[in-house]
Write an enzyme that holds these catalytic residues in place. Structure first.
Site, PDB file in Angstrom:
ATOM      1  NE  ARG A 110       1.339 -19.292  -2.431  1.00  0.00           N
ATOM      2  CZ  ARG A 110       0.980 -19.245  -1.149  1.00  0.00           C
ATOM      3  NH1 ARG A 110      -0.204 -19.691  -0.764  1.00  0.00           N
ATOM      4  NH2 ARG A 110       1.811 -18.788  -0.245  1.00  0.00           N
ATOM      5  CB  THR A 399      -5.513 -22.319   4.522  1.00  0.00           C
ATOM      6  OG1 THR A 399      -5.724 -22.766   3.218  1.00  0.00           O
ATOM      7  CG2 THR A 399      -4.725 -23.369   5.225  1.00  0.00           C
ATOM      8  CB  THR A 417      -5.320 -20.698   1.678  1.00  0.00           C
ATOM      9  OG1 THR A 417      -5.182 -19.780   2.758  1.00  0.00           O
ATOM     10  CG2 THR A 417      -4.297 -20.339   0.612  1.00  0.00           C
ATOM     11  CD  GLU A 419      -1.602 -15.775   4.898  1.00  0.00           C
ATOM     12  OE1 GLU A 419      -1.475 -16.983   4.710  1.00  0.00           O
ATOM     13  OE2 GLU A 419      -1.113 -15.207   5.892  1.00  0.00           O
ATOM     14  CD  GLU A 438      -2.279 -17.200   0.018  1.00  0.00           C
ATOM     15  OE1 GLU A 438      -1.720 -17.742   0.967  1.00  0.00           O
ATOM     16  OE2 GLU A 438      -3.515 -17.234  -0.143  1.00  0.00           O
ATOM     17  CB  SER A 462       2.516 -22.059  -0.261  1.00  0.00           C
ATOM     18  OG  SER A 462       1.570 -22.769   0.520  1.00  0.00           O
ATOM     19  N   GLY A 484      -0.786 -22.202   8.124  1.00  0.00           N
ATOM     20  CA  GLY A 484       0.430 -21.490   7.744  1.00  0.00           C
ATOM     21  C   GLY A 484       1.605 -22.451   7.767  1.00  0.00           C
TER      22      GLY A 484
HETATM   23  N1  GLU Z   1      -0.785 -18.714   3.274  1.00  0.00           N
HETATM   24  C1  GLU Z   1      -0.494 -19.970   3.845  1.00  0.00           C
HETATM   25  C2  GLU Z   1       0.460 -20.756   2.981  1.00  0.00           C
HETATM   26  O1  GLU Z   1       0.339 -20.740   1.805  1.00  0.00           O
HETATM   27  C3  GLU Z   1      -1.713 -20.799   3.984  1.00  0.00           C
HETATM   28  C4  GLU Z   1      -2.718 -20.149   4.831  1.00  0.00           C
HETATM   29  C5  GLU Z   1      -2.516 -20.522   6.232  1.00  0.00           C
HETATM   30  O2  GLU Z   1      -2.849 -21.629   6.609  1.00  0.00           O
HETATM   31  O3  GLU Z   1      -2.024 -19.680   6.953  1.00  0.00           O
HETATM   32  O4  GLU Z   1       1.327 -21.393   3.467  1.00  0.00           O
END
Ligand code: GLU
Length: 584
Positions: A110, A399, A417, A419, A438, A462, A484
């Site tokens: 991360r 992602t 990802t 983000e 991120e 995350s 997300g």
């Molecule tokens: N930033 C998201 C997370 O870590 C992942 C990216 C996404 O799928 O939006 O949960």
């Protein structure tokens, strides 16, 4: 014994059996291939959103590499073909089943906040300004994660693992509808950065569907990364270029965009470490479900919801939504990159029973308050006085997730990802890759006591939930998704579809989705509303349409060495599932 389960002629695999002649002889060259969402067979399996990445990973397996080698190679290819979802300047989480040691490991790659970031650094920053900024760029984790994964569990060097990606970047891949549409959706902000416009808007427009997209600068970046190693990024020349870009983004002349600079410095990169962490573990219907621990909320939230479902007399779609609602209330209150996350209690059966008490015939009032994972559980306590959780911060829908299983029975579930779709929109000049944004996954605040406020060196919470399910200590299922915070519900719903509703895996993935994350309304795909809407609305649920939730990949172990790799049949253009030796 895992070895006994893989009933395939290994000599045939290594020599290249006739079956394999249908596969390309070299990795990464990309004549158009048919994308298939389901593949069944033996000797190894891969599922990703992208045929080039799946093929590269399979080729690594075919040449004797293991699941970790193939996962890193595949992720690096995704950095080329899915550059808006994944890349070397992003981050991610690997959950890995090691067949020899019979143990699940995880690697946290991360991104981190720079040391200069405080709990107030994002306060008052409008989300859209944060999304396209230097400020939201976290210290990249993927390269350190690849190196650690290969060193600990792989057989290839980073240089070797990057070769398929270098080829695809050099020789190009065919632009599909998804790539085109994602570029078009980002065109306005991409045009605001000279480096990004030059790469992704050649001639001022998104590359047309069917054209070949080459990224020679990324090929060269990968080549040098293979040569110099991660040190080039973590404190070396590439790191210096990243810092320069973050602090002084290459805004196009005439752009009216207010681009906030970032706080990242070279010592932040030098200090970065990918980390091995113990996985989360939940037992569910006699199986062991392993997931990602904080800073991801994936493992604890999926696990808690499964425990709640187990504590209920039945588990259909109403219960799925309610369990998810409750687990999200606890996620928001307790989970972040902070010391003392009550992980064991959040995943305890006692806590789950207490929470399950709140699930009735009708949808519970919004918002569900968090529970008290304090170790002292009552059958049905009075409502908790703790304040409701902060709204889940907006997380981009992008992602990507890939799964790999090798001939030895090792399994990787890997979420990677940058983000948002297109990360922060800023390409490092001349290097061919986008930076992540991120740090928008932090709670912007003010939100006193929120475990997910930014802080120096902190990792944003995350929702990524790469998941491996074992039965009798052997791999049974590996899965994950982008999306997300909907990642958690997508993984949970696939498990519910598979184990509560008895759907075969391809159907469990393809089935229409809904996502309840302690919000007043439940987002759902039209197909879900059509199938379950009337019954659930009668029980007090309210729905809003979300046209597409997630883009999952999975592999199931069917027994006697038979593998079923599964990708999406249609979401995000459909994914690519491959096996080493297809079953007839
Ligand atoms: N930033 C998201 C997370 O870590 C992942 C990216 C996404 O799928 O939006 O949960």
């Amino acid at each position: 014994m895992i070895a006994r389960r893989i009933a395939v002629p290994l000599a045939g695999i290594l020599a290249g059996s006739s079956v394999l002649l249908t596969q390309p002889a070299t990795a990464g060259v990309s004549p158009p291939v048919e994308k298939r969402p389901v593949a069944e067979g033996y000797g190894g399996a891969v599922s990703t959103v992208d045929p080039d990445a799946s093929r590269a990973a399979l080729e690594v397996l075919r040449r004797g590499g293991n699941a970790v080698d193939a996962a890193v190679a595949g992720a690096a290819v995704l950095g080329v073909t899915e550059p808006y979802s994944a890349g070397l300047a992003g981050g991610g989480f690997i959950v890995y089943y090691d067949a020899r040691r019979k143990k699940v490991h995880t690697i946290d790659g991360r991104e981190t906040a720079p040391r200069a970031m405080t709990s107030a650094s994002l306060e008052g920053v409008p989300l859209d300004e944060a999304v396209t900024s230097g400020l939201s760029a976290g210290v990249p984790g993927s390269v350190a994660q690849w190196e650690l994964a290969l060193r600990r569990f792989g057989t290839l060097s980073l240089r070797q693992a990057l070769q398929p990606a270098i080829r695809v970047a050099r020789e190009g891949f065919t632009v599909d509808r998804t790539f085109h549409d994602q570029t078009a959706a980002n065109a306005a902000r991409f045009a605001d950065f000279t480096s990004t416009a030059r790469l992704f808007l050649p001639g001022g427009a998104p590359p047309p569907v069917g054209s070949t997209f080459r990224n020679p600068e990324l090929a060269e970046t990968y080549r040098l990364l293979g040569r110099y190693g991660g040190r080039w990024l973590y404190g070396g020349g590439l790191g210096a270029e990243i810092v320069k870009t973050v602090k002084n983004p290459p805004v196009a002349p005439g752009s009216a965009r207010n681009v906030r600079p970032g706080l990242m410095e070279l010592p932040d990169l030098r200090a970065y470490r990918a980390l091995e962490r113990p996985p989360t573990r939940t037992t569910y219907k006699g199986m062991d479900v392993y997931g990602m621990a904080p800073p991801s909320s994936g493992g604890s939230t999926v696990g808690e919801a499964l425990n709640i479902l187990e504590a209920l007399p039945e588990a259909g779609m109403h219960e799925y939504l309610e369990a998810s609602r409750l687990a999200f209330a606890d996620r928001g209150r307790y989970v972040g990159d902070v010391p003392g996350v009550p992980l064991e209690e959040l995943l305890s059966d006692g806590f789950a029973k207490e929470r399950a008490c709140l699930v009735g015939e009708r949808a519970m009032p919004h918002p569900a308050p968090p529970g008290n994972p304090d170790g002292a559980y009552e059958p049905c306590p009075a409502a908790d006085p703790a304040p409701p959780t902060a709204e889940t911060p907006a997380e981009g829908p992008e992602t990507t997730h890939l799964v790999v299983a090798d001939r030895w029975g090792n399994v990787v579930a890997y979420n990677i990802t940058i983000e948002s779709t297109g990360g922060n929109g800023i390409v490092v000049p001349g290097r061919g890759f986008l930076l992540n944004n991120e740090l928008t996954d932090f709670t912007f605040g003010p939100a006193p006591g929120d475990p997910n406020l930014p802080g120096p060196g902190k990792r944003p919470r995350s929702s990524m939930a790469p998941t491996i399910v074992l039965a009798d200590g052997r791999p049974l299922l590996a899965l994950g998704s982008p999306g997300g915070s909907t990642i958690i519900t997508t993984v949970l719903q696939i498990l519910v579809n598979r184990w509560e509703l008895g759907m075969p895996l391809p159907e469990a993935l393809a089935a229409p989705r809904a996502t309840q994350r302690n919000t007043a309304q439940t987002q759902a795909e039209q197909g879900f509303i059509d199938r379950y809407g009337a019954e659930l609305t009668a029980r007090g649920h309210a729905f809003t349409l979300n046209p597409e939730i997630g883009a999952a990949t999975a592999v199931e172990f069917l027994g006697r060495g038979r593998l079923q790799a599964v990708a999406e049949p249609s979401r995000r253009g459909g994914g690519s599932a491959l096996v080493m030796i297809p079953a007839r």
